[in-house]
Design a protein around this motif. Structure first.
Motif, PDB file in Angstrom:
ATOM      1  N   ALA A  32       1.244  -0.807   0.004  1.00 23.17           N
ATOM      2  CA  ALA A  32       0.129  -0.036   0.190  1.00 23.17           C
ATOM      3  C   ALA A  32       1.042   1.262  -0.442  1.00 23.17           C
ATOM      4  CB  ALA A  32      -0.682  -0.217   1.650  1.00 23.17           C
ATOM      5  N   TYR A  33       1.795   1.036   0.715  1.00 19.55           N
ATOM      6  CA  TYR A  33       3.030   2.232   0.961  1.00 19.55           C
ATOM      7  C   TYR A  33       3.842   3.230  -0.598  1.00 19.55           C
ATOM      8  CZ  TYR A  33       6.620   5.538   2.575  1.00 19.55           C
ATOM      9  OH  TYR A  33       7.275   6.649   2.407  1.00 19.55           O
ATOM     10  N   GLU A  34       3.873   2.133  -0.590  1.00 14.85           N
ATOM     11  CA  GLU A  34       4.725   2.110  -2.120  1.00 14.85           C
ATOM     12  C   GLU A  34       3.990   2.322  -4.121  1.00 14.85           C
ATOM     13  OE1 GLU A  34       5.826  -2.447  -3.304  1.00 14.85           O
ATOM     14  OE2 GLU A  34       7.826  -1.407  -1.752  1.00 14.85           O
ATOM     15  N   LYS A  35       2.556   2.167  -3.558  1.00 14.10           N
ATOM     16  CA  LYS A  35       1.263   2.132  -4.626  1.00 14.10           C
ATOM     17  C   LYS A  35       0.995   4.510  -4.055  1.00 14.10           C
ATOM     18  CE  LYS A  35      -0.817  -2.043  -4.986  1.00 14.10           C
ATOM     19  NZ  LYS A  35      -2.037  -2.902  -5.117  1.00 14.10           N
ATOM     20  N   ILE A  36       0.899   4.193  -2.628  1.00 15.03           N
ATOM     21  CA  ILE A  36       0.638   5.721  -2.822  1.00 15.03           C
ATOM     22  C   ILE A  36       1.840   6.482  -3.001  1.00 15.03           C
ATOM     23  CG2 ILE A  36       0.554   6.713  -1.061  1.00 15.03           C
ATOM     24  CD1 ILE A  36      -1.230   4.600   0.858  1.00 15.03           C
ATOM     25  N   ALA A  37       2.522   6.491  -2.678  1.00 15.82           N
ATOM     26  CA  ALA A  37       4.373   7.043  -3.421  1.00 15.82           C
ATOM     27  C   ALA A  37       4.087   6.829  -4.465  1.00 15.82           C
ATOM     28  CB  ALA A  37       5.192   6.504  -2.534  1.00 15.82           C
ATOM     29  N   LYS A  38       3.889   5.898  -5.666  1.00 16.88           N
ATOM     30  CA  LYS A  38       3.836   5.962  -6.664  1.00 16.88           C
ATOM     31  C   LYS A  38       2.672   6.653  -7.477  1.00 16.88           C
ATOM     32  CE  LYS A  38       4.144   2.399 -10.914  1.00 16.88           C
ATOM     33  NZ  LYS A  38       3.772   1.395 -11.370  1.00 16.88           N
ATOM     34  N   CYS A  39       1.406   6.652  -7.110  1.00 17.47           N
ATOM     35  CA  CYS A  39       1.189   7.774  -7.678  1.00 17.47           C
ATOM     36  C   CYS A  39       0.651   8.864  -7.451  1.00 17.47           C
ATOM     37  CB  CYS A  39      -0.542   6.730  -7.013  1.00 17.47           C
ATOM     38  SG  CYS A  39      -1.419   4.899  -7.438  1.00 17.47           S
ATOM     39  N   ASP A  40       1.252   9.223  -5.876  1.00 16.25           N
ATOM     40  CA  ASP A  40       1.599  10.282  -5.086  1.00 16.25           C
ATOM     41  C   ASP A  40       2.590  11.152  -6.826  1.00 16.25           C
ATOM     42  OD1 ASP A  40       0.995  12.978  -3.650  1.00 16.25           O
ATOM     43  OD2 ASP A  40       2.904  12.684  -2.981  1.00 16.25           O
ATOM     44  N   LYS A  41       3.984  10.379  -6.736  1.00 15.13           N
ATOM     45  CA  LYS A  41       4.242  10.973  -7.153  1.00 15.13           C
ATOM     46  C   LYS A  41       4.029  11.286  -9.220  1.00 15.13           C
ATOM     47  CE  LYS A  41       9.274   9.998  -9.151  1.00 15.13           C
ATOM     48  NZ  LYS A  41       9.975   9.679  -9.176  1.00 15.13           N
ATOM     49  N   GLN A  42       3.086  10.280  -9.496  1.00 19.57           N
ATOM     50  CA  GLN A  42       2.826  10.058 -10.859  1.00 19.57           C
ATOM     51  C   GLN A  42       1.622  11.423 -11.074  1.00 19.57           C
ATOM     52  OE1 GLN A  42       0.731   6.373 -11.740  1.00 19.57           O
ATOM     53  NE2 GLN A  42       2.347   5.481 -12.409  1.00 19.57           N
ATOM     54  N   HIS A  43       1.297  11.639 -10.347  1.00 17.69           N
ATOM     55  CA  HIS A  43      -0.252  12.909 -10.304  1.00 17.69           C
ATOM     56  C   HIS A  43       0.168  14.033  -9.591  1.00 17.69           C
ATOM     57  CE1 HIS A  43      -2.541   8.915 -10.753  1.00 17.69           C
ATOM     58  NE2 HIS A  43      -3.400  10.046 -11.145  1.00 17.69           N
ATOM     59  N   GLY A  44       1.560  14.191  -9.452  1.00 15.38           N
ATOM     60  CA  GLY A  44       2.042  15.798  -8.560  1.00 15.38           C
ATOM     61  C   GLY A  44       1.633  15.873  -7.132  1.00 15.38           C
ATOM     62  N   GLY A  45       0.893  15.395  -6.551  1.00 12.07           N
ATOM     63  CA  GLY A  45       0.510  15.875  -5.413  1.00 12.07           C
ATOM     64  C   GLY A  45      -1.534  16.049  -5.456  1.00 12.07           C
ATOM     65  N   ARG A  46      -2.109  15.611  -7.574  1.00 10.16           N
ATOM     66  CA  ARG A  46      -3.354  16.029  -6.899  1.00 10.16           C
ATOM     67  C   ARG A  46      -3.987  15.063  -6.431  1.00 10.16           C
ATOM     68  NH1 ARG A  46      -0.995  17.125 -11.905  1.00 10.16           N
ATOM     69  NH2 ARG A  46      -1.931  15.113 -13.439  1.00 10.16           N
ATOM     70  N   ALA A  47      -4.797  14.448  -6.217  1.00  9.19           N
ATOM     71  CA  ALA A  47      -5.601  13.354  -5.584  1.00  9.19           C
ATOM     72  C   ALA A  47      -5.786  12.556  -6.347  1.00  9.19           C
ATOM     73  CB  ALA A  47      -7.500  14.127  -5.262  1.00  9.19           C
ATOM     74  N   PHE A  48      -5.779  11.239  -6.784  1.00 12.89           N
ATOM     75  CA  PHE A  48      -5.819  10.482  -6.919  1.00 12.89           C
ATOM     76  C   PHE A  48      -6.792   9.015  -6.472  1.00 12.89           C
ATOM     77  CE2 PHE A  48      -2.276   9.610  -4.360  1.00 12.89           C
ATOM     78  CZ  PHE A  48      -2.776   8.274  -4.152  1.00 12.89           C
ATOM     79  N   SER A  49      -6.542   8.092  -7.326  1.00 15.36           N
ATOM     80  CA  SER A  49      -8.268   6.187  -6.764  1.00 15.36           C
ATOM     81  C   SER A  49      -7.568   5.828  -7.614  1.00 15.36           C
ATOM     82  CB  SER A  49      -8.931   7.421  -7.324  1.00 15.36           C
ATOM     83  OG  SER A  49     -10.105   5.215  -6.348  1.00 15.36           O
ATOM     84  N   PHE A  50      -6.674   4.436  -6.108  1.00 21.64           N
ATOM     85  CA  PHE A  50      -6.295   3.237  -7.041  1.00 21.64           C
ATOM     86  C   PHE A  50      -7.580   2.557  -8.242  1.00 21.64           C
ATOM     87  CE2 PHE A  50      -3.903   3.204  -2.903  1.00 21.64           C
ATOM     88  CZ  PHE A  50      -2.522   3.894  -3.301  1.00 21.64           C
ATOM     89  N   GLU A  51      -8.925   2.824  -8.319  1.00 23.81           N
ATOM     90  CA  GLU A  51      -9.398   2.303  -8.229  1.00 23.81           C
ATOM     91  C   GLU A  51      -9.262   2.857 -10.200  1.00 23.81           C
ATOM     92  OE1 GLU A  51     -13.362   2.872  -6.771  1.00 23.81           O
ATOM     93  OE2 GLU A  51     -12.637   2.475  -4.679  1.00 23.81           O
TER      94      GLU A  51
END
Length: 51
Positions: A32-51
């Protein structure tokens, strides 16, 4: 504790089952930590969803 850590811990709390081994819980947390960090980096700190 960082926001990523808190979110990963919340994920584990919401998705763990009674009797899950400590190893499984730690694995869930790390994934979960890795996915959160990866998604945050990809989205530049904007809101995102795993879905």
């Amino acid at each position: 504790m960082s926001t990523y850590e808190e979110l990963a811990l919340l994920y584990v709390k919401q998705n763990s089952k009674p009797g899950d081994s400590p190893e499984k819980l730690l694995s869930m947390y790390r994934n979960a930590y890795e996915k959160i960090a990866k998604c945050d980096k990809q989205h530049g700190g904007r809101a995102f969803s795993f879905e």
